[in-house]
Design an enzyme around this catalytic site. Structure first.
Site, short mmCIF file in Angstrom:
data_model
loop_
_atom_site.label_atom_id
_atom_site.label_comp_id
_atom_site.label_asym_id
_atom_site.label_seq_id
_atom_site.Cartn_x
_atom_site.Cartn_y
_atom_site.Cartn_z
N ASP A 112 1.02 -1.86 14.91
CA ASP A 112 0.64 -2.05 13.50
C ASP A 112 0.70 -3.55 13.23
OD1 ASP A 112 0.07 -1.48 10.78
OD2 ASP A 112 2.20 -1.61 10.32
N GLU A 123 -4.07 -0.58 14.90
CA GLU A 123 -4.65 -0.18 13.62
C GLU A 123 -5.61 -1.27 13.14
OE1 GLU A 123 -2.78 2.27 10.14
OE2 GLU A 123 -2.25 0.17 9.85
N ASP A 139 6.88 -0.42 9.39
CA ASP A 139 5.87 -0.95 10.31
C ASP A 139 5.97 -0.26 11.67
OD1 ASP A 139 4.78 -3.02 8.53
OD2 ASP A 139 6.76 -3.92 8.74
#
Length: 167
Positions: A7, A66, A138
């Protein structure tokens, strides 16, 4: 197969690693890397060095990142793009294939709804990886990216098997 989810973030970059065996998922590790430095270049270098160390320690077979959502602040979006480049570059330098998933695709794969809240994503990650201790939001998002990639790899494998059987 060992899957690393990432992420990306300039201040906090989440990572999560799972082992996939058939339909079974097992938590391996997760954490949050914090950039250090006074300027953008040194912060990016810091993330690069830290992510390389995690990759060497965890030894994933593939990775997934992502995708960046575009927000109203163009400068913030651009800086996030730089962190995302590090997230893509480090696994690629290690010779790994890297998947990319939109945030709503990750949420849909993990929660079943593309507009799920962070709390729902965290909850479903914990449901799919029982007993996991998550280092922060996260890291939970990174584990969700890894789970999403595992599901997509399983689907692709089933499709390839069906196509081979149809020949």
């Amino acid at each position: 197969m060992r899957v690393m989810g990432i992420d990306p973030g300039l201040r906090n970059l989440g990572w999560g690693v799972i082992d996939v065996q058939g339909t079974r998922l097992r938590h391996v590790g997760n954490g949050v890397l914090h950039s250090e430095g006074a300027d953008l270049a040194s912060r990016l270098l810091s993330l690069h060095i830290q992510l390389e160390a995690v990759l060497r320690q965890q030894v994933p077979d593939c990775a997934a990142v992502e995708q960046t959502f575009v927000n109203k602040d163009a400068v913030a979006t651009l800086k996030l793009g730089h962190a995302r480049a590090i997230a893509l570059l480090v696994p690629a330098q290690a010779g790994l294939t890297v998947g990319e998933y939109a945030p709503n695709a990750v949420k849909k794969a993990v929660v079943g709804v593309g507009k799920a809240a962070k709390v729902q994503v965290d909850h479903m990650v914990r449901m799919q990886l029982p007993g996991v201790t998550i280092a922060g939001p996260d890291a939970a998002d990174a584990l969700a990216v890894a789970i999403c990639h595992a599901f997509h790899m399983q689907s692709a494998g089933r499709l390839q098997a069906a196509l081979r059987a149809a020949e």
